[in-house]
Design a protein around this motif. Structure first.
Motif, PDB file in Angstrom:
ATOM      1  N   LEU A   1       0.625  -0.808   0.249  1.00 18.28           N
ATOM      2  CA  LEU A   1       0.210   0.152   0.108  1.00 18.28           C
ATOM      3  C   LEU A   1       1.097   1.427   0.079  1.00 18.28           C
ATOM      4  O   LEU A   1       0.855   2.021  -0.892  1.00 18.28           O
ATOM      5  CB  LEU A   1      -0.792  -0.017   1.095  1.00 18.28           C
ATOM      6  N   ILE A   2       1.915   1.101   0.592  1.00 18.73           N
ATOM      7  CA  ILE A   2       2.373   2.695   1.204  1.00 18.73           C
ATOM      8  C   ILE A   2       3.994   2.876   0.133  1.00 18.73           C
ATOM      9  O   ILE A   2       3.319   3.537  -1.218  1.00 18.73           O
ATOM     10  CB  ILE A   2       3.797   2.159   2.304  1.00 18.73           C
ATOM     11  N   ALA A   3       4.325   1.301  -1.454  1.00 16.24           N
ATOM     12  CA  ALA A   3       4.745   1.778  -2.070  1.00 16.24           C
ATOM     13  C   ALA A   3       3.791   2.346  -3.363  1.00 16.24           C
ATOM     14  O   ALA A   3       4.311   2.888  -4.344  1.00 16.24           O
ATOM     15  CB  ALA A   3       5.285   0.307  -2.636  1.00 16.24           C
ATOM     16  N   LYS A   4       2.472   1.741  -3.800  1.00 14.36           N
ATOM     17  CA  LYS A   4       1.853   1.754  -4.539  1.00 14.36           C
ATOM     18  C   LYS A   4       1.074   3.637  -3.902  1.00 14.36           C
ATOM     19  O   LYS A   4       0.937   3.966  -5.229  1.00 14.36           O
ATOM     20  CB  LYS A   4       0.464   1.499  -4.503  1.00 14.36           C
ATOM     21  N   ALA A   5       1.237   3.779  -3.118  1.00 12.13           N
ATOM     22  CA  ALA A   5       0.653   4.829  -2.595  1.00 12.13           C
ATOM     23  C   ALA A   5       1.989   6.861  -3.138  1.00 12.13           C
ATOM     24  O   ALA A   5       1.359   7.274  -3.980  1.00 12.13           O
ATOM     25  CB  ALA A   5       0.480   5.988  -0.861  1.00 12.13           C
ATOM     26  N   ALA A   6       2.436   6.127  -3.049  1.00 16.72           N
ATOM     27  CA  ALA A   6       4.170   6.585  -2.918  1.00 16.72           C
ATOM     28  C   ALA A   6       4.060   6.839  -4.091  1.00 16.72           C
ATOM     29  O   ALA A   6       4.464   7.738  -4.965  1.00 16.72           O
ATOM     30  CB  ALA A   6       5.726   5.887  -2.432  1.00 16.72           C
ATOM     31  N   THR A   7       3.490   5.471  -5.948  1.00 18.64           N
ATOM     32  CA  THR A   7       3.738   6.206  -6.924  1.00 18.64           C
ATOM     33  C   THR A   7       2.684   7.817  -7.540  1.00 18.64           C
ATOM     34  O   THR A   7       2.653   8.134  -8.326  1.00 18.64           O
ATOM     35  CB  THR A   7       3.284   4.996  -8.387  1.00 18.64           C
ATOM     36  N   GLU A   8       1.801   6.866  -6.648  1.00 15.49           N
ATOM     37  CA  GLU A   8       0.523   8.073  -6.831  1.00 15.49           C
ATOM     38  C   GLU A   8       0.310   9.995  -6.602  1.00 15.49           C
ATOM     39  O   GLU A   8      -0.364  10.772  -6.650  1.00 15.49           O
ATOM     40  CB  GLU A   8      -0.639   7.831  -6.722  1.00 15.49           C
ATOM     41  N   VAL A   9       1.870  10.213  -5.345  1.00 12.29           N
ATOM     42  CA  VAL A   9       1.928  10.792  -5.383  1.00 12.29           C
ATOM     43  C   VAL A   9       3.178  11.349  -5.770  1.00 12.29           C
ATOM     44  O   VAL A   9       4.574  10.831  -5.650  1.00 12.29           O
ATOM     45  CB  VAL A   9       2.109  11.266  -3.497  1.00 12.29           C
ATOM     46  N   GLU A  10       2.953  12.908  -6.585  1.00  6.19           N
ATOM     47  CA  GLU A  10       3.804  13.487  -7.348  1.00  6.19           C
ATOM     48  C   GLU A  10       4.928  14.332  -6.312  1.00  6.19           C
ATOM     49  O   GLU A  10       3.674  14.829  -5.408  1.00  6.19           O
ATOM     50  CB  GLU A  10       3.868  13.976  -8.166  1.00  6.19           C
TER      51      GLU A  10
ATOM     52  N   GLN B   1       7.151  19.517   3.031  1.00 13.25           N
ATOM     53  CA  GLN B   1       7.407  17.961   2.543  1.00 13.25           C
ATOM     54  C   GLN B   1       6.093  17.055   3.715  1.00 13.25           C
ATOM     55  O   GLN B   1       5.357  15.587   3.399  1.00 13.25           O
ATOM     56  CB  GLN B   1       9.060  17.532   3.658  1.00 13.25           C
ATOM     57  N   ARG B   2       5.817  17.438   4.779  1.00 12.37           N
ATOM     58  CA  ARG B   2       5.413  16.721   5.588  1.00 12.37           C
ATOM     59  C   ARG B   2       4.057  16.502   5.138  1.00 12.37           C
ATOM     60  O   ARG B   2       2.827  15.816   5.070  1.00 12.37           O
ATOM     61  CB  ARG B   2       4.771  17.272   6.935  1.00 12.37           C
ATOM     62  N   GLU B   3       3.350  17.421   4.047  1.00 11.61           N
ATOM     63  CA  GLU B   3       1.693  17.594   3.027  1.00 11.61           C
ATOM     64  C   GLU B   3       1.801  16.969   2.639  1.00 11.61           C
ATOM     65  O   GLU B   3       1.148  15.808   2.271  1.00 11.61           O
ATOM     66  CB  GLU B   3       2.130  19.199   2.454  1.00 11.61           C
ATOM     67  N   THR B   4       3.305  16.216   1.978  1.00  7.90           N
ATOM     68  CA  THR B   4       3.461  14.777   0.944  1.00  7.90           C
ATOM     69  C   THR B   4       3.118  14.379   0.974  1.00  7.90           C
ATOM     70  O   THR B   4       2.468  12.671   1.038  1.00  7.90           O
ATOM     71  CB  THR B   4       4.430  15.657   0.041  1.00  7.90           C
ATOM     72  N   LEU B   5       4.198  13.871   2.510  1.00 10.25           N
ATOM     73  CA  LEU B   5       4.293  12.310   2.973  1.00 10.25           C
ATOM     74  C   LEU B   5       2.348  12.127   3.791  1.00 10.25           C
ATOM     75  O   LEU B   5       2.116  10.839   3.423  1.00 10.25           O
ATOM     76  CB  LEU B   5       4.860  12.630   4.205  1.00 10.25           C
ATOM     77  N   TRP B   6       1.567  13.060   4.035  1.00  9.84           N
ATOM     78  CA  TRP B   6       1.052  12.936   4.742  1.00  9.84           C
ATOM     79  C   TRP B   6      -0.097  12.550   3.147  1.00  9.84           C
ATOM     80  O   TRP B   6      -1.024  11.745   3.382  1.00  9.84           O
ATOM     81  CB  TRP B   6      -0.320  13.928   5.318  1.00  9.84           C
ATOM     82  N   ALA B   7      -0.393  13.001   2.193  1.00  9.38           N
ATOM     83  CA  ALA B   7      -1.228  12.207   1.212  1.00  9.38           C
ATOM     84  C   ALA B   7      -1.000  11.108   1.261  1.00  9.38           C
ATOM     85  O   ALA B   7      -1.995  10.528   0.477  1.00  9.38           O
ATOM     86  CB  ALA B   7      -0.620  12.921  -0.286  1.00  9.38           C
TER      87      ALA B   7
END
Length: 697
Positions: A345-354, A398-404
């Protein structure tokens, strides 16, 4: 009514008899307690004994009980075959120490042959004429100073003549409080002698006397003492342990100490004490794994099995089982998410957030140690959280991106109806904080150094407002699973109620000394509580641990097999030998070595425990809570420990330090499972930790 007591020397001697001899001795002991004046008991006064109150009681044609008999009391002190029992009694006396006021069992000095105290002449090399005599350890102390520590008067001169070579030979003849004080003095500590008891005080009531003489008021208590003669901890406690067990606290309390100092014993006695003095209460006794919970359950049976009204109110479970069962009862059966799905789930979400460059390893670490651990469920929660222990700086954007990313992970779990363990304990804590029923009145938590954030919060909610509600036992030096965090921030403030045990009963002086080199002399938690290893002493001597750098796997296998064979020839049973490796990948080396030694191996797990007739093998993680006479720690190669995969996966500076710390802790845990003999092996080049083990870090 005549007072009936038992001495720890009796339980020691009983454990050395055969099963049939033990059964006969126990029957006579029960008869003696029931009616010491019975005509069926054959008493014989020991005319050659220095102490005129020593008598023998006939068990059968060969076995004799030794009792100390006065008009007011009967004291069971020893059991053995006829001649050996008589010889033992003729060299002992029971008397009140003139300085401390404690009743002691004293070995008569003039009856002790010199060969028993000092090394036999034939094994002592003659020193060259120019060699200086060995320095005396205690010749700067006067007679009254040594006696203040409980040294019997007739042994003062021997103590003052002690050197490093003869110290353990001499202290073996002394009462335990004197042994402890002398060992501390020998390593540079400055122990304070106890306050002398008033002359009129009962010498058996002295704390030092109670560690070796126990009043037994009924047959059930005697049965408990005699059914488990090797488990002296179930009957006799060190004064420092007894204080922790019985004290009332004004909030959460914690007992710490290095491996082998009896923290688990204190936890067990504490749970039983709480159940006894609170007859309507339910006490939880818990630890971090099912295997250790099973071990606690067995020990509880020997400690309070004859008190069903007490033991029935003590619930023994692993922490995960506590959470699972309570959650099921209140909210339905939880579906625990596997770690592999979290990673996916983390790997997938990481590809979806730029707009980020965070590695998957970093994202997993941030999830485990911050987002999931602290149960963060909104952007505001994550924005404001203190990222304790995470050294990589993260700005607002960066925190905003991480929370996404993590919001997507949260949504993915919700869609699947799956929970993390932190979710389970978090919801249970919330339910109790909001007025839900508390399932336990008291909780005693063993191996508490491996508590997670959500579990700690759960216990804080469980005992909120109860001064004696929580008691923790653990050692920061054995933390192998969890990142450090602030207990105080969760309402678990143990400052001022944190205590350290310093007497090691399990591990020889030599093994403990080397193992302690793997860790700093002082370990501190996030809240500033410190646990020091300095001042800890072992109560017995032994051979130094052996370290071998082997040329290849075959050389290691043959060396370990030969070492195990030697231990078995010396009388060690297979179940008293343990072999530990870093991970599953090295288990085949352990299996091969045990097979080459010609014995069966049993591989330990959550469901498989130590078996008779088999050598135990496992990874270091499963070594927690175990004890063996002889231990092999194998495969300590470079890149095996510390494990190269963990180092390569590090994405945060703090994580690298944490990897090294927990890898050291793992090796420390494995080495300190050994009581008498320890072998550490690896294929050259060996781990950097092995050098620290030998020389200190």
């Amino acid at each position: 009514m005549i007072e009936f007591r038992i001495a720890d020397t009796f339980t020691d001697s009983l454990g050395r008899l055969t099963a049939q001899e033990q059964k006969a001795a126990k029957t006579t002991a029960f008869d003696l307690q029931l009616d010491p004046s019975s005509n069926g008991l054959s008493f014989h006064k020991l005319d050659r004994a220095k102490d005129t109150n020593f008598w023998s009681v006939r068990v059968n044609a060969d076995i004799r009980l030794i009792v100390h008999r006065t008009a007011a009391r009967i004291l069971l002190v020893y059991v053995d075959h006829h001649d050996d029992a008589y010889k033992w009694a003729e060299r002992r006396k029971i008397e009140r120490h003139p300085t401390t006021g404690a009743m002691q069992l004293v070995e008569v000095r003039e009856r002790v042959e010199e060969v028993e105290i000092f090394k036999p002449k034939e094994v002592v090399a003659t020193p060259p004429p120019s060699a200086k005599p060995a320095p005396l350890l205690f010749d700067n102390l006067r007679k009254f100073e040594l006696m203040a520590f409980g040294v019997p008067e007739e042994w003062v001169n021997d103590v003052r003549a002690a050197t490093e070579d003869t110290l353990f030979d001499i202290i073996g003849h002394l009462p335990q409080e004197a042994q402890e004080a002398l060992l501390k003095l020998a390593v540079g500590e400055k122990p304070q002698p106890p306050e002398p008891a008033p002359v009129e005080a009962d010498p058996f009531a002295h704390p030092d006397a109670q560690r070796r003489f126990r009043v037994l008021t009924n047959a059930e208590e005697l049965k408990q003492a005699l059914d488990y003669p090797w488990d002296k901890w179930a009957v006799f406690l060190h004064p420092a342990q007894a204080d922790m067990v019985e004290r009332s606290f004004s909030g959460p309390a914690r007992v710490s100490g290095s491996a082998g100092t009896g923290k688990t014993i204190v936890a067990l006695h504490r749970a039983v004490h709480l159940a006894r003095v609170n007859p309507q209460a339910t006490v939880l006794l818990t630890t971090f794994s099912k295997a250790l919970a099973n071990s606690l359950r067995h020990k509880l049976a020997s400690l309070a099995g004859n008190e069903p009204q007490v033991s029935s109110r003590i619930v023994v479970k692993a922490i995960s089982a506590v959470g699972y069962d309570l959650y099921t009862e209140r909210f339905g059966q939880p579906q625990i998410v596997p770690a592999s799905l979290i990673k996916s789930l983390i790997a997938k979400a990481a590809t979806e957030v730029e707009g980020h460059r965070f590695s998957t390893q970093f994202l997993i670490g941030e999830w485990n140690d911050v987002v999931d651990a602290w149960q963060l469920r909104s952007w505001e929660d994550y924005r404001d959280v203190s990222r304790l222990g995470r050294k990589t700086r993260i700005g607002g954007k960066q925190r905003e991106t991480l929370w996404a990313i993590y919001e997507r992970v949260r949504n993915g779990l919700a869609e699947r109806g799956q929970l993390t363990w932190s979710d389970v304990f978090g919801r249970l804590a919330d339910s109790m904080t909001n007025g839900g029923a508390r399932p336990y009145d008291f909780a005693v938590i063993d191996e508490a150094q491996d508590l997670g954030v959500a579990e700690a919060r759960f216990f804080a909610a469980l005992a909120a407002g109860r001064s004696d509600g929580l008691f923790f036992a653990g050692d920061l030096g054995q933390r192998i699973f969890q990142q450090p965090f602030s207990w105080k921030a969760l309402g678990l403030d143990v400052r001022g109620r944190s205590f350290t045990l310093r007497i090691n009963y399990r591990t020889s002086h030599q093994i403990r000394l080397h193992a302690d080199r793997l860790l700093p002399s002082t370990v501190s938690d996030v809240d500033g509580n410190t646990e020091g290893r300095r001042g800890t002493v072992s109560m017995f001597d032994g051979p130094p641990p052996l370290v071998m750098a082997c040329s290849d796997a075959d050389h290691e296998c043959a060396s370990v097999a030969a070492w195990i064979s030697d231990r078995l020839k010396e009388g060690c049973s297979p179940r008293e030998v343990g072999v530990f490796v870093r991970s599953d990948a090295e288990l085949k080396r352990a299996r091969a070595a045990v097979k080459a030694a010609g014995v069966r191996a049993v591989e330990l797990s959550e469901k498989v425990e130590v078996e008779d007739g088999a050598v135990a093998i496992s990874t270091m993680h499963f070594a927690k809570g175990l004890e063996f006479r002889s231990v092999v720690v194998m495969a300590c190669d470079d890149e095996v420990i510390p494990q190269s995969e963990r180092i390569e996966a590090v994405a945060d500076d703090a994580d690298l330090e944490e990897v090294y710390n927990t890898e050291r802790h793992l090796l420390y845990v494995a080495c300190t499972r050994a009581r008498d003999h320890l072998l550490v092996t690896g294929i050259d080049p060996v781990s950097e930790f092995v050098d620290d083990f030998l020389k200190g870090n």
